[in-house]
Design an enzyme around this catalytic site. Structure first.
Site, PDB file in Angstrom:
ATOM      1  N   HIS A  74      -2.833  11.094   0.537  1.00 56.49           N
ATOM      2  CA  HIS A  74      -2.336  10.913   1.902  1.00 56.49           C
ATOM      3  C   HIS A  74      -1.745  12.267   2.337  1.00 56.49           C
ATOM      4  CE1 HIS A  74      -1.055   7.489   4.782  1.00 56.49           C
ATOM      5  NE2 HIS A  74      -0.738   8.607   5.406  1.00 56.49           N
ATOM      6  N   GLU A 130      -7.450   8.609   6.050  1.00 60.15           N
ATOM      7  CA  GLU A 130      -7.768   9.311   7.287  1.00 60.15           C
ATOM      8  C   GLU A 130      -8.160  10.770   7.065  1.00 60.15           C
ATOM      9  OE1 GLU A 130      -4.598   8.840  10.129  1.00 60.15           O
ATOM     10  OE2 GLU A 130      -4.778   6.677  10.164  1.00 60.15           O
ATOM     11  N   TYR A 177      -4.503   1.655  15.802  1.00 62.14           N
ATOM     12  CA  TYR A 177      -3.239   1.494  16.501  1.00 62.14           C
ATOM     13  C   TYR A 177      -3.407   1.287  18.000  1.00 62.14           C
ATOM     14  CZ  TYR A 177      -0.750   3.219  12.337  1.00 62.14           C
ATOM     15  OH  TYR A 177      -0.244   3.370  11.076  1.00 62.14           O
ATOM     16  N   ASN A 203      -7.458   2.001   9.629  1.00 60.64           N
ATOM     17  CA  ASN A 203      -6.180   2.193  10.317  1.00 60.64           C
ATOM     18  C   ASN A 203      -6.448   2.229  11.810  1.00 60.64           C
ATOM     19  OD1 ASN A 203      -5.223   2.550   7.744  1.00 60.64           O
ATOM     20  ND2 ASN A 203      -4.779   4.736   7.955  1.00 60.64           N
ATOM     21  N   ARG A 231       0.851  -1.192   0.000  1.00 63.18           N
ATOM     22  CA  ARG A 231       0.000   0.000   0.000  1.00 63.18           C
ATOM     23  C   ARG A 231       0.882   1.236   0.000  1.00 63.18           C
ATOM     24  NH1 ARG A 231      -2.629   2.987   4.642  1.00 63.18           N
ATOM     25  NH2 ARG A 231      -3.861   4.511   3.500  1.00 63.18           N
ATOM     26  N   GLU A 248      -3.615  -0.147   8.119  1.00 64.77           N
ATOM     27  CA  GLU A 248      -2.442   0.284   8.897  1.00 64.77           C
ATOM     28  C   GLU A 248      -2.568  -0.240  10.312  1.00 64.77           C
ATOM     29  OE1 GLU A 248      -1.471   4.471   9.100  1.00 64.77           O
ATOM     30  OE2 GLU A 248      -1.836   4.744   6.955  1.00 64.77           O
TER      31      GLU A 248
HETATM   32  C1  FCB Z   1      -1.434   7.230  10.547  1.00 63.16           C
HETATM   33  C2  FCB Z   1      -0.997   7.774   9.205  1.00 63.16           C
HETATM   34  C3  FCB Z   1       0.352   7.277   8.757  1.00 63.16           C
HETATM   35  C4  FCB Z   1       1.338   7.211   9.926  1.00 63.16           C
HETATM   36  C5  FCB Z   1       0.741   6.462  11.085  1.00 63.16           C
HETATM   37  C6  FCB Z   1       1.676   6.303  12.256  1.00 63.16           C
HETATM   38  O1  FCB Z   1      -2.339   8.130  11.115  1.00 63.16           O
HETATM   39  O2  FCB Z   1      -1.927   7.433   8.215  1.00 63.16           O
HETATM   40  O3  FCB Z   1       0.817   8.113   7.737  1.00 63.16           O
HETATM   41  O4  FCB Z   1       1.735   8.482  10.268  1.00 63.16           O
HETATM   42  O5  FCB Z   1      -0.437   7.083  11.506  1.00 63.16           O
END
Ligand code: FCB
Length: 456
Positions: free
Chosen positions: A122, A167, A305, A303, A78, A361
Site C-alpha cells: 500500500h 491501487e 468512492y 475501491n 483488511r 474500500e
Molecule cells: C484510497 C486509498 C486509501 C485511502 C482512501 C481514502 O485511494 O487506498 O489509502 O487514502 O483512498
C-alpha cells in the site's frame, strides 16, 4: 428497493486500513525507511505539515484496536504489511521483529474470529529501492516477488485473502506522474514503465503464491486466496461534446482499463497505447510478462468512492483532460456522493472477469466535531447516510446477480490521509491524535448494527 434480498450468510463485513496511515513506529524494531518516511519530511508536501511517524500509534495499540474490531463484530479486517518492516532495505536479510508484529496482529484477529485480509503493498516502498530507481526499475518487481515469497512461506496460511497491490494507478500516477504522493517524482513520461513494473510484480507474486501453496492455518479455515485491489471509479464526460467524451474515455483508460485489460485480457488498451505512443511513451514489455500479469487470480478487490466528470483541456499536455465538479452534494474531499458508484464499479469489473468481487474500500471524509469531554459518541450523520446508501447499493448489486462477497469500510479509525495529512477524517472511530483516544462515531454504532443484522 427489494428488502427481501439478503446478504449471504458468509458475507465478509470488514474495515480497511493501511500500514503507513495507522502504524506509526516509523523507525522501531529494525524497520527501514520507506518512501513515505522520506517524502513527508519535504517542506510543503503534506497540507497540515503532519507525518505518519506516530499516526494512530497502532503499532503499540493494536490490541486495543483489535478489541474495537471485535466490538464492531467485524468478520474481516483488511490491513497492509509494511515492506520495510520485513526487508528494511528491500532485499537481503529479513527483519524478524517486523514479521513478529504482523504475526501478533494476525493471531489477535484469529482469536477474535476476524478473517485477516492482507495487502502486500500500500505504497510504502523501501527507500533503499527508490534510491535505485524505485518502480521505474524492473529490478524492484523482482525484489517485490522475493518479499512476497518470504511472506507466503512464513504466514501464507494465516491470511484468508492476500492482495498483491492496492491501487497501482495511484502509486504510478501520483507517486511518479504528478508527484503528489511519495516518492514525489514528476516523470509523466515514465508512468507506463512504472505501471508495467507494478503489474509485473503482481504477476511474479501470484506465481510465488502458487508455488508456495500456502495451506490454511487451521483445518476449519478455507484455503488462502490471492488477488489484487484496484481503484475503479466511473468516469463521465462533462458534456456530450465528442472532445469531452474522448477526455472521459482517456481517464477511464488510465484509471481503470490500464489495469483491467492486462490483468484479464493479457494486453494494454489499444486506444491508450496509441495516445502514449504519439508522445513517444511505451510500456517496456518483455516476452512472458503479459502471461505472468494475466495469470488467473482468485478475487478482485474494488475501491470505489465516487464518480468523476472530465472535460477536454489542451493545457493538460499529457492526458488533455481536466476534472470538473459534478452536480451532487460532496464529502469533505470534494467527492460527489453517488452510491451507484458501487454498481457501476462492479459492472466495469464484470465486463472483464467473473471471479468473486469485494468492495475493499468505500467510505467518506466529513468534518466531524470532536468528542465531548466525557467521550460521548461523535455524531456524524453525513457519514451514516453515506454508508447506509452505499451498503444499500451493495444489496442492489447482490439482487442484480453480482458475485459480491464482502464490503470493507474505509476506514476503521481516522488516520494519516496521505498528502492531506491528519486533516481528513474517514474513520468510523474518531482518533484524538493528542491523546490517542479512540471514540466511536455514530457510524460505528450503525455499522455494528448492520453487521449484527447482516444487512440494513
Ligand atoms: C484510497 C486509498 C486509501 C485511502 C482512501 C481514502 O485511494 O487506498 O489509502 O487514502 O483512498
Amino acid at each position: 428497493m427489494n428488502n427481501d434480498i439478503r446478504f449471504p450468510a458468509n458475507f465478509l463485513w470488514g474495515a480497511a486500513t493501511a500500514a503507513y496511515q495507522i502504524e506509526g513506529a516509523w523507525n522501531e524494531d529494525g524497520k527501514g525507511e520507506s518512501i513515505w518516511d522520506r517524502f513527508v519530511r519535504r517542506p510543503g508536501v503534506i497540507v497540515d505539515g503532519s507525518t505518519g511517524d506516530v499516526a494512530c500509534d497502532h503499532y503499540h495499540r493494536y490490541v486495543e484496536d483489535l478489541d474495537h474490531m471485535a466490538a464492531l463484530g467485524l468478520k474481516a479486517y483488511r490491513f497492509s504489511i509494511a515492506w520495510p518492516r520485513i526487508f528494511p532495505t528491500g532485499a537481503g536479510q529479513p527483519n524478524q521483529r517486523g514479521l513478529d508484529f504482523y504475526r501478533r496482529l494476525i493471531d489477535g484477529l484469529h482469536q477474535r474470529n476476524i478473517a485477516p485480509v492482507a495487502t502486500l503493498y500500500h505504497w510504502d516502498l523501501p527507500q533503499a529501492l527508490e534510491d535505485r530507481g524505485g518502480w521505474t526499475s524492473r529490478d524492484t518487481a523482482l525484489r517485490f516477488a522475493e518479499y512476497a515469497d518470504y511472506l507466503f512461506r512464513q504466514i501464507g496460511g494465516e491470511v484468508a485473502l492476500w492482495a498483491t497491490h492496492n491501487e497501482p494507478f495511484i502509486q504510478a500516477f501520483y507517486g511518479y506522474g504528478n508527484g503528489e504522493n511519495a516518492p514525489g517524482k514528476r516523470l509523466p513520461w515514465q508512468v507506463l514503465k512504472v505501471v508495467h513494473h507494478l503489474l509485473l510484480s503482481h504477476g511474479l507474486a501470484v506465481s510465488a503464491f502458487r508455488a508456495a501453496r500456502p495451506q490454511p492455518a487451521r483445518a476449519d479455515l478455507p484455503p488462502p486466496q490471492i488477488g489484487i485491489v484496484l481503484m475503479l471509479w466511473p468516469h463521465y464526460p462533462a458534456s456530450d461534446h465528442p472532445a469531452d467524451r474522448n477526455a472521459a474515455q482517456r481517464i477511464d483508460g488510465v484509471m481503470n482499463r490500464l489495469f483491467l485489460e492486462p490483468l484479464f485480457r493479457r494486453r494494454y488498451p489499444a486506444d491508450l497505447m496509441a495516445h502514449f505512443a504519439r508522445r513517444l511513451i511505451f510500456a517496456p514489455v518483455k516476452p512472458g510478462d503479459m502471461d505472468s500479469i494475466s495469470q488467473p487470480i482468485d478475487f478482485l478487490g474494488i475501491n470505489t468512492y465516487t464518480r468523476l466528470f472530465h472535460a477536454f483541456n489542451w493545457r493538460e499536455p499529457f492526458l488533455l483532460a481536466k476534472q470538473v465538479p459534478g452536480p451532487l452534494p460532496k464529502t469533505a474531499m470534494g467527492w460527489e456522493i453517488y452510491p451507484d458508484c458501487i454498481i457501476e464499479a462492479l459492472q466495469k469489473a464484470r465486463e472483464y472477469t467473473s471471479i468473486p468481487l469485494y468492495i475493499t474500500e468505500n467510505g467518506a471524509a466529513f468534518d466531524d466535531p470532536p468528542p465531548g469531554p466525557a467521550d460521548q459518541v461523535v455524531e456524524d450523520p453525513d457519514r451514516v447516510t453515506y454508508l447506509r446508501s452505499h451498503i444499500a447499493a451493495c444489496q442492489r448489486a447482490l439482487a442484480a446477480g453480482f458475485d459480491l462477497r464482502g464490503y470493507f469500510v474505509w476506514t476503521l479509525m481516522d488516520n494519516f490521509e496521505w498528502a492531506k495529512g491528519l486533516s481528513k477524517r474517514f474513520g468510523i472511530i474518531y482518533t484524538d491524535y493528542a491523546t490517542q483516544r479512540r471514540v466511536w462515531k455514530r457510524s460505528a454504532h450503525v455499522y455494528r448494527d448492520i453487521i449484527a443484522r447482516n444487512g440494513l
